[in-house]
Design a protein around this motif. Structure first.
Motif, mmCIF file in Angstrom:
data_model
loop_
_atom_site.group_PDB
_atom_site.id
_atom_site.type_symbol
_atom_site.label_atom_id
_atom_site.label_comp_id
_atom_site.label_asym_id
_atom_site.label_seq_id
_atom_site.Cartn_x
_atom_site.Cartn_y
_atom_site.Cartn_z
ATOM 1 N N SER A 69 -1.042 -0.803 -0.181
ATOM 2 C CA SER A 69 -2.293 -1.425 -0.624
ATOM 3 C C SER A 69 -3.498 -0.622 -0.160
ATOM 4 O O SER A 69 -4.455 -0.418 -0.916
ATOM 5 C CB SER A 69 -2.398 -2.853 -0.089
ATOM 6 N N SER A 70 -3.448 -0.173 1.071
ATOM 7 C CA SER A 70 -4.564 0.577 1.633
ATOM 8 C C SER A 70 -4.879 1.816 0.797
ATOM 9 O O SER A 70 -6.032 2.036 0.413
ATOM 10 C CB SER A 70 -4.236 0.980 3.074
ATOM 11 N N LEU A 71 -3.871 2.618 0.526
ATOM 12 C CA LEU A 71 -4.113 3.837 -0.262
ATOM 13 C C LEU A 71 -4.619 3.535 -1.662
ATOM 14 O O LEU A 71 -5.481 4.235 -2.183
ATOM 15 C CB LEU A 71 -2.840 4.675 -0.357
ATOM 16 N N HIS A 72 -4.082 2.482 -2.272
ATOM 17 C CA HIS A 72 -4.490 2.152 -3.641
ATOM 18 C C HIS A 72 -5.927 1.651 -3.712
ATOM 19 O O HIS A 72 -6.544 1.684 -4.780
ATOM 20 C CB HIS A 72 -3.508 1.156 -4.265
ATOM 21 N N VAL A 73 -6.468 1.208 -2.600
ATOM 22 C CA VAL A 73 -7.876 0.823 -2.550
ATOM 23 C C VAL A 73 -8.732 2.011 -2.104
ATOM 24 O O VAL A 73 -9.752 2.325 -2.715
ATOM 25 C CB VAL A 73 -8.089 -0.379 -1.597
ATOM 26 N N LEU A 74 -8.318 2.690 -1.046
ATOM 27 C CA LEU A 74 -9.165 3.707 -0.423
ATOM 28 C C LEU A 74 -9.312 4.994 -1.243
ATOM 29 O O LEU A 74 -10.399 5.580 -1.259
ATOM 30 C CB LEU A 74 -8.653 4.043 0.977
ATOM 31 N N VAL A 75 -8.273 5.436 -1.890
ATOM 32 C CA VAL A 75 -8.373 6.701 -2.629
ATOM 33 C C VAL A 75 -9.398 6.616 -3.766
ATOM 34 O O VAL A 75 -10.292 7.469 -3.855
ATOM 35 C CB VAL A 75 -6.985 7.193 -3.096
ATOM 36 N N PRO A 76 -9.344 5.602 -4.636
ATOM 37 C CA PRO A 76 -10.391 5.532 -5.672
ATOM 38 C C PRO A 76 -11.786 5.318 -5.078
ATOM 39 O O PRO A 76 -12.769 5.840 -5.597
ATOM 40 C CB PRO A 76 -9.987 4.327 -6.531
ATOM 41 N N GLN A 77 -11.868 4.581 -3.980
ATOM 42 C CA GLN A 77 -13.174 4.359 -3.354
ATOM 43 C C GLN A 77 -13.723 5.633 -2.715
ATOM 44 O O GLN A 77 -14.929 5.832 -2.654
ATOM 45 C CB GLN A 77 -13.095 3.226 -2.331
ATOM 46 N N PHE A 78 -12.836 6.492 -2.266
ATOM 47 C CA PHE A 78 -13.299 7.776 -1.735
ATOM 48 C C PHE A 78 -13.998 8.568 -2.842
ATOM 49 O O PHE A 78 -15.070 9.125 -2.635
ATOM 50 C CB PHE A 78 -12.137 8.586 -1.143
ATOM 51 N N SER A 136 -1.296 21.505 -7.209
ATOM 52 C CA SER A 136 -0.359 22.149 -6.283
ATOM 53 C C SER A 136 -0.627 21.719 -4.840
ATOM 54 O O SER A 136 -0.058 22.271 -3.912
ATOM 55 C CB SER A 136 -0.426 23.672 -6.417
ATOM 56 N N GLY A 137 -1.479 20.711 -4.693
ATOM 57 C CA GLY A 137 -1.760 20.131 -3.387
ATOM 58 C C GLY A 137 -1.177 18.732 -3.321
ATOM 59 O O GLY A 137 -0.137 18.446 -3.905
ATOM 60 N N MET A 138 -1.887 17.828 -2.669
ATOM 61 C CA MET A 138 -1.399 16.447 -2.542
ATOM 62 C C MET A 138 -1.692 15.620 -3.787
ATOM 63 O O MET A 138 -0.956 14.697 -4.091
ATOM 64 C CB MET A 138 -2.008 15.801 -1.304
ATOM 65 N N ASN A 139 -2.806 15.893 -4.454
ATOM 66 C CA ASN A 139 -3.150 15.259 -5.728
ATOM 67 C C ASN A 139 -3.146 13.726 -5.652
ATOM 68 O O ASN A 139 -2.754 13.039 -6.592
ATOM 69 C CB ASN A 139 -2.196 15.753 -6.816
ATOM 70 N N LEU A 140 -3.598 13.184 -4.506
ATOM 71 C CA LEU A 140 -3.543 11.728 -4.299
ATOM 72 C C LEU A 140 -4.288 10.936 -5.359
ATOM 73 O O LEU A 140 -3.787 9.918 -5.843
ATOM 74 C CB LEU A 140 -4.106 11.357 -2.922
ATOM 75 N N ARG A 141 -5.488 11.380 -5.695
ATOM 76 C CA ARG A 141 -6.305 10.618 -6.654
ATOM 77 C C ARG A 141 -5.574 10.448 -7.976
ATOM 78 O O ARG A 141 -5.477 9.362 -8.507
ATOM 79 C CB ARG A 141 -7.645 11.327 -6.861
ATOM 80 N N ASN A 142 -5.031 11.526 -8.490
ATOM 81 C CA ASN A 142 -4.363 11.466 -9.789
ATOM 82 C C ASN A 142 -3.017 10.751 -9.700
ATOM 83 O O ASN A 142 -2.661 9.986 -10.592
ATOM 84 C CB ASN A 142 -4.218 12.868 -10.367
ATOM 85 N N ASN A 143 -2.277 10.976 -8.623
ATOM 86 C CA ASN A 143 -0.987 10.295 -8.473
ATOM 87 C C ASN A 143 -1.148 8.785 -8.355
ATOM 88 O O ASN A 143 -0.350 8.026 -8.903
ATOM 89 C CB ASN A 143 -0.223 10.848 -7.267
ATOM 90 N N ILE A 144 -2.190 8.350 -7.674
ATOM 91 C CA ILE A 144 -2.431 6.905 -7.553
ATOM 92 C C ILE A 144 -3.005 6.347 -8.847
ATOM 93 O O ILE A 144 -2.538 5.318 -9.349
ATOM 94 C CB ILE A 144 -3.329 6.598 -6.340
ATOM 95 N N ALA A 145 -3.980 7.020 -9.418
ATOM 96 C CA ALA A 145 -4.621 6.519 -10.638
ATOM 97 C C ALA A 145 -3.655 6.403 -11.813
ATOM 98 O O ALA A 145 -3.799 5.524 -12.650
ATOM 99 C CB ALA A 145 -5.788 7.430 -11.027
ATOM 100 N N HIS A 146 -2.657 7.271 -11.856
ATOM 101 C CA HIS A 146 -1.720 7.272 -12.977
ATOM 102 C C HIS A 146 -0.370 6.654 -12.621
ATOM 103 O O HIS A 146 0.581 6.755 -13.394
ATOM 104 C CB HIS A 146 -1.539 8.700 -13.506
ATOM 105 N N GLY A 147 -0.284 6.016 -11.453
ATOM 106 C CA GLY A 147 0.940 5.326 -11.063
ATOM 107 C C GLY A 147 2.104 6.245 -10.757
ATOM 108 O O GLY A 147 3.260 5.836 -10.858
#
Length: 190
Positions: A69-78, A136-147
């Motif tokens: 839950s934390s990551l799914h809230v914090l990454v888009p808010q970042f 080629s990095g962690m790509n958190l924003r896109n991985n979370i935004a696209h499930g």
């Protein structure tokens, strides 16, 4: 690709050997908790009140050991916090597309802009880009935004990395113009 592979190793080493240790020590011995962390974010002059309310949910989820839950809230808010920093400084975060319609730039496009790179500085820019949007990095924003993120990637370590990114943003203050959106006293090396 090779550069990003080496950068990934560097980020993982710093995360595992330094950030997690400091975080654990600060939590256990100095009383770091959600309220203390949120007070630091709330005192940042570029924090938007609406975003702070949402970020609070993510930070509290993290301290309650709910990493997913934390990551799914914090990454888009970042992402929103970075954009809001530039808006407050007078920079546009949208562009005019075909047909004269105004569109918000993707975070990838936004981070590629020269004024953004210059304002953040090379080191912070690379850190944000690598963790949030680099394929080629962690790509958190896109991985979370696209499930696309895997449950095992939603862990304490990655959360600490994202919380660290929020703290990094707090070193920036409101400038007279957005090209001056810089750290007042940036350390020479880390």
């Amino acid at each position: 690709m090779s550069l990003n592979s080496n950068y990934m190793i560097n980020v993982q080493l710093i995360l595992e050997l330094a950030l997690l240790s400091v975080f654990n020590l600060t939590t256990e011995e100095k009383g770091l908790n959600a309220d203390v962390f949120l007070e630091k974010l709330k005192s940042w002059e570029l924090m938007n009140e609406n975003n702070f309310t949402i970020i609070s949910v993510g930070v509290r989820s993290f301290f309650n050991e709910d990493s997913i839950s934390s990551l799914h809230v914090l990454v888009p808010q970042f992402e929103v916090c970075v954009r809001h920093m530039f808006v407050k400084a007078g920079a546009a975060t949208s562009s005019i597309k075909k047909g004269m319609a105004q569109h918000e730039e993707t975070f990838n496009e936004f981070l590629k802009r020269e004024d953004v790179i210059q304002s953040l500085g090379d080191a912070v820019h690379k850190y944000i880009q690598f963790v949030m949007v680099e394929q080629s990095g962690m790509n958190l924003r896109n991985n979370i935004a696209h499930g696309l993120i895997k449950a095992e990637a939603c862990n304490k370590s990655i959360n600490v990395l994202v919380l660290h990114l929020f703290l990094v943003l707090t070193i920036y203050g409101l400038p007279t113009n957005y090209l001056e959106l810089r750290v007042q006293k940036m350390p020479k090396s880390r």
